[in-house]
Design a protein around this motif. Structure first.
Motif, PDB file in Angstrom:
ATOM      1  N   GLN A 122       0.819  -1.218   0.000  1.00  0.00           N
ATOM      2  CA  GLN A 122       0.000   0.000   0.000  1.00  0.00           C
ATOM      3  C   GLN A 122       0.851   1.265   0.000  1.00  0.00           C
ATOM      4  OE1 GLN A 122      -3.217  -0.539  -0.393  1.00  0.00           O
ATOM      5  NE2 GLN A 122      -2.983  -2.743  -0.108  1.00  0.00           N
ATOM      6  N   THR A 123       1.947   1.244  -0.754  1.00  0.00           N
ATOM      7  CA  THR A 123       2.877   2.369  -0.704  1.00  0.00           C
ATOM      8  C   THR A 123       2.268   3.655  -1.248  1.00  0.00           C
ATOM      9  OG1 THR A 123       3.796   1.792  -2.859  1.00  0.00           O
ATOM     10  CG2 THR A 123       4.837   0.818  -0.935  1.00  0.00           C
ATOM     11  N   HIS A 124       1.437   3.555  -2.270  1.00  0.00           N
ATOM     12  CA  HIS A 124       0.896   4.768  -2.898  1.00  0.00           C
ATOM     13  C   HIS A 124      -0.130   5.441  -1.984  1.00  0.00           C
ATOM     14  CE1 HIS A 124       3.107   3.149  -6.183  1.00  0.00           C
ATOM     15  NE2 HIS A 124       2.291   2.127  -6.316  1.00  0.00           N
ATOM     16  N   GLN A 125      -0.947   4.633  -1.331  1.00  0.00           N
ATOM     17  CA  GLN A 125      -1.886   5.198  -0.371  1.00  0.00           C
ATOM     18  C   GLN A 125      -1.137   5.815   0.806  1.00  0.00           C
ATOM     19  OE1 GLN A 125      -5.513   5.498  -0.420  1.00  0.00           O
ATOM     20  NE2 GLN A 125      -4.670   6.964   1.053  1.00  0.00           N
ATOM     21  N   CYS A 126      -0.063   5.150   1.233  1.00  0.00           N
ATOM     22  CA  CYS A 126       0.731   5.693   2.339  1.00  0.00           C
ATOM     23  C   CYS A 126       1.332   7.041   1.964  1.00  0.00           C
ATOM     24  CB  CYS A 126       1.841   4.715   2.715  1.00  0.00           C
ATOM     25  SG  CYS A 126       1.271   3.209   3.538  1.00  0.00           S
ATOM     26  N   ALA A 127       1.810   7.158   0.727  1.00  0.00           N
ATOM     27  CA  ALA A 127       2.395   8.422   0.282  1.00  0.00           C
ATOM     28  C   ALA A 127       1.350   9.526   0.272  1.00  0.00           C
ATOM     29  CB  ALA A 127       3.006   8.247  -1.101  1.00  0.00           C
ATOM     30  N   LEU A 128       0.158   9.212  -0.215  1.00  0.00           N
ATOM     31  CA  LEU A 128      -0.907  10.207  -0.256  1.00  0.00           C
ATOM     32  C   LEU A 128      -1.356  10.599   1.148  1.00  0.00           C
ATOM     33  CD1 LEU A 128      -2.990   8.745  -3.210  1.00  0.00           C
ATOM     34  CD2 LEU A 128      -1.598  10.836  -3.243  1.00  0.00           C
ATOM     35  N   THR A 129      -1.468   9.628   2.020  1.00  0.00           N
ATOM     36  CA  THR A 129      -1.873   9.903   3.402  1.00  0.00           C
ATOM     37  C   THR A 129      -0.843  10.773   4.109  1.00  0.00           C
ATOM     38  OG1 THR A 129      -3.081   7.802   3.527  1.00  0.00           O
ATOM     39  CG2 THR A 129      -2.470   8.845   5.614  1.00  0.00           C
ATOM     40  N   ALA A 130       0.434  10.521   3.836  1.00  0.00           N
ATOM     41  CA  ALA A 130       1.498  11.296   4.475  1.00  0.00           C
ATOM     42  C   ALA A 130       1.609  12.704   3.903  1.00  0.00           C
ATOM     43  CB  ALA A 130       2.830  10.573   4.321  1.00  0.00           C
ATOM     44  N   GLY A 131       1.028  12.928   2.734  1.00  0.00           N
ATOM     45  CA  GLY A 131       1.062  14.245   2.131  1.00  0.00           C
ATOM     46  C   GLY A 131       2.399  14.624   1.512  1.00  0.00           C
ATOM     47  N   ILE A 151      20.567   0.474  -1.275  1.00  0.00           N
ATOM     48  CA  ILE A 151      19.952   1.060  -2.463  1.00  0.00           C
ATOM     49  C   ILE A 151      20.951   1.084  -3.622  1.00  0.00           C
ATOM     50  CG2 ILE A 151      19.058   3.234  -3.420  1.00  0.00           C
ATOM     51  CD1 ILE A 151      17.867   3.766  -0.601  1.00  0.00           C
ATOM     52  N   ILE A 152      20.468   0.704  -4.802  1.00  0.00           N
ATOM     53  CA  ILE A 152      21.259   0.765  -6.024  1.00  0.00           C
ATOM     54  C   ILE A 152      20.905   2.020  -6.819  1.00  0.00           C
ATOM     55  CG2 ILE A 152      21.803  -0.399  -8.207  1.00  0.00           C
ATOM     56  CD1 ILE A 152      20.979  -3.046  -6.684  1.00  0.00           C
ATOM     57  N   ALA A 153      19.620   2.291  -6.980  1.00  0.00           N
ATOM     58  CA  ALA A 153      19.182   3.477  -7.719  1.00  0.00           C
ATOM     59  C   ALA A 153      17.757   3.831  -7.322  1.00  0.00           C
ATOM     60  CB  ALA A 153      19.264   3.242  -9.228  1.00  0.00           C
ATOM     61  N   GLN A 154      17.423   5.097  -7.464  1.00  0.00           N
ATOM     62  CA  GLN A 154      16.067   5.570  -7.193  1.00  0.00           C
ATOM     63  C   GLN A 154      15.625   6.511  -8.297  1.00  0.00           C
ATOM     64  OE1 GLN A 154      16.776   7.092  -3.113  1.00  0.00           O
ATOM     65  NE2 GLN A 154      15.254   5.604  -2.444  1.00  0.00           N
ATOM     66  N   GLY A 155      14.321   6.558  -8.505  1.00  0.00           N
ATOM     67  CA  GLY A 155      13.735   7.510  -9.422  1.00  0.00           C
ATOM     68  C   GLY A 155      12.554   8.169  -8.747  1.00  0.00           C
ATOM     69  N   ILE A 156      12.268   9.415  -9.114  1.00  0.00           N
ATOM     70  CA  ILE A 156      11.207  10.157  -8.438  1.00  0.00           C
ATOM     71  C   ILE A 156      10.171  10.666  -9.426  1.00  0.00           C
ATOM     72  CG2 ILE A 156      12.679  10.850  -6.513  1.00  0.00           C
ATOM     73  CD1 ILE A 156      13.007  13.568  -7.809  1.00  0.00           C
ATOM     74  N   VAL A 157       8.949  10.780  -8.919  1.00  0.00           N
ATOM     75  CA  VAL A 157       7.854  11.414  -9.648  1.00  0.00           C
ATOM     76  C   VAL A 157       7.152  12.360  -8.674  1.00  0.00           C
ATOM     77  CG1 VAL A 157       7.493   9.436 -11.183  1.00  0.00           C
ATOM     78  CG2 VAL A 157       6.168   9.608  -9.072  1.00  0.00           C
ATOM     79  N   PRO A 158       6.562  13.438  -9.177  1.00  0.00           N
ATOM     80  CA  PRO A 158       5.821  14.323  -8.289  1.00  0.00           C
ATOM     81  C   PRO A 158       4.465  13.723  -7.929  1.00  0.00           C
ATOM     82  CG  PRO A 158       5.635  15.096 -10.534  1.00  0.00           C
ATOM     83  CD  PRO A 158       6.567  13.933 -10.575  1.00  0.00           C
ATOM     84  N   VAL A 159       3.976  14.053  -6.760  1.00  0.00           N
ATOM     85  CA  VAL A 159       2.601  13.747  -6.386  1.00  0.00           C
ATOM     86  C   VAL A 159       1.759  14.953  -6.805  1.00  0.00           C
ATOM     87  CG1 VAL A 159       1.017  13.202  -4.505  1.00  0.00           C
ATOM     88  CG2 VAL A 159       3.384  12.346  -4.451  1.00  0.00           C
ATOM     89  N   LEU A 160       0.802  14.724  -7.686  1.00  0.00           N
ATOM     90  CA  LEU A 160       0.038  15.819  -8.277  1.00  0.00           C
ATOM     91  C   LEU A 160      -1.286  16.038  -7.567  1.00  0.00           C
ATOM     92  CD1 LEU A 160       0.605  14.944 -12.041  1.00  0.00           C
ATOM     93  CD2 LEU A 160       1.980  16.432 -10.555  1.00  0.00           C
ATOM     94  N   ALA A 161      -1.788  17.232  -7.636  1.00  0.00           N
ATOM     95  CA  ALA A 161      -3.108  17.534  -7.087  1.00  0.00           C
ATOM     96  C   ALA A 161      -4.146  16.635  -7.753  1.00  0.00           C
ATOM     97  CB  ALA A 161      -3.452  19.000  -7.323  1.00  0.00           C
ATOM     98  N   GLY A 162      -4.999  16.040  -6.942  1.00  0.00           N
ATOM     99  CA  GLY A 162      -6.026  15.159  -7.475  1.00  0.00           C
ATOM    100  C   GLY A 162      -5.594  13.722  -7.639  1.00  0.00           C
ATOM    101  N   ASP A 163      -4.344  13.401  -7.311  1.00  0.00           N
ATOM    102  CA  ASP A 163      -3.885  12.015  -7.414  1.00  0.00           C
ATOM    103  C   ASP A 163      -4.668  11.114  -6.478  1.00  0.00           C
ATOM    104  OD1 ASP A 163      -1.986  11.470  -9.363  1.00  0.00           O
ATOM    105  OD2 ASP A 163      -0.312  12.212  -8.165  1.00  0.00           O
ATOM    106  N   ASN A 164      -4.891   9.889  -6.922  1.00  0.00           N
ATOM    107  CA  ASN A 164      -5.388   8.815  -6.062  1.00  0.00           C
ATOM    108  C   ASN A 164      -4.377   7.678  -6.168  1.00  0.00           C
ATOM    109  OD1 ASN A 164      -6.028   7.193  -8.412  1.00  0.00           O
ATOM    110  ND2 ASN A 164      -7.897   8.401  -8.639  1.00  0.00           N
ATOM    111  N   PRO A 165      -4.532   6.614  -5.384  1.00  0.00           N
ATOM    112  CA  PRO A 165      -3.532   5.538  -5.436  1.00  0.00           C
ATOM    113  C   PRO A 165      -3.337   4.959  -6.835  1.00  0.00           C
ATOM    114  CG  PRO A 165      -4.877   5.295  -3.475  1.00  0.00           C
ATOM    115  CD  PRO A 165      -5.504   6.392  -4.280  1.00  0.00           C
TER     116      PRO A 165
END
Length: 219
Positions: A122-131, A151-165
């Protein structure tokens, strides 16, 4: 460079498996997928493997009395392929300490969060809940502690307004399909390796810890 042998473990649709296979067949990775093992039958990933003529095997976890017996059978199946690397690609089983020790330093996973944030499910819901404003994915060596390996590598994406899991998951998954093959490329070329519980990078330091953000997502 000698072509290296990969065994990929899946539990579902196998989209990261497809990305890795594409990188192998396009010569982006000096490797060959020699076997795909699933703990679930009739998955989309297995059907795709059959269409792509990749060797597959099903080892159903429910056929075993406990995790130790399942992991032993899984290890026997893996060893028959004589792989250089064992890759978890949506493999939804927590592995025993003995299994991890058997492949330590060549057992790799991709997790849909910026570890150490949001391990487990449930990582995506956790991210949204944490804000949080940023989310992403992590390629890491597997250790006995869940989602806690170097960790070997990481990539990032923004959390956008209106996102859901679901929308956030889709954006992260698209990132995974490029991040996982890129990280494997560094491993296979010897840019980095496991050493004493850490990811050690060849000098000069070249770690691609964060993949570039698509500027279109910030508009």
């Amino acid at each position: 460079m000698t072509e290296q042998r990969l065994v990929v473990l899946i539990s579902g649709r196998g989209s990261n498996l497809r990305a890795i296979h594409q990188a192998c067949t396009s010569d982006d990775l000096p490797a060959q997928i020699v076997g795909v093992i699933s703990n679930r039958a009739n998955t989309l990933g297995l059907r795709w493997c059959q269409e792509s003529h990749l060797p597959t095997q099903i080892i159903a976890h429910q056929d075993f009395p406990d995790r130790e017996h399942f992991d032993h059978a899984l290890a026997m199946a893996i060893d028959a392929y004589a792989p250089d690397w064992v890759l978890l690609a949506g493999f939804m089983r927590q592995l025993t300490e003995g299994f991890v020790a058997r492949y330590l330093g060549r057992l790799v996973n991709i997790h849909p969060s910026l570890l150490p944030a949001f391990p487990g499910l449930q990582t995506h819901q956790c991210a949204l809940t944490a804000g949080v404003r940023w989310h992403g994915a992590t390629v890491h060596f597997v250790t006995p502690e869940l989602d806690a390996g170097p960790i070997i590598a990481q990539g990032i994406v923004p959390v956008l307004a209106g996102d859901n899991p679901e929308t956030l998951a889709a954006r992260v998954l698209e990132l995974e399909h490029s991040l996982y093959p890129q990280a494997l490329g560094h491993l296979l070329r010897g840019d980095c390796r496991w050493e004493n519980g850490q990811t050690l990078w060849r000098q000069p330091y070249r770690s691609p810890q964060m993949q570039a953000i698509n500027p279109e997502l910030l508009r």
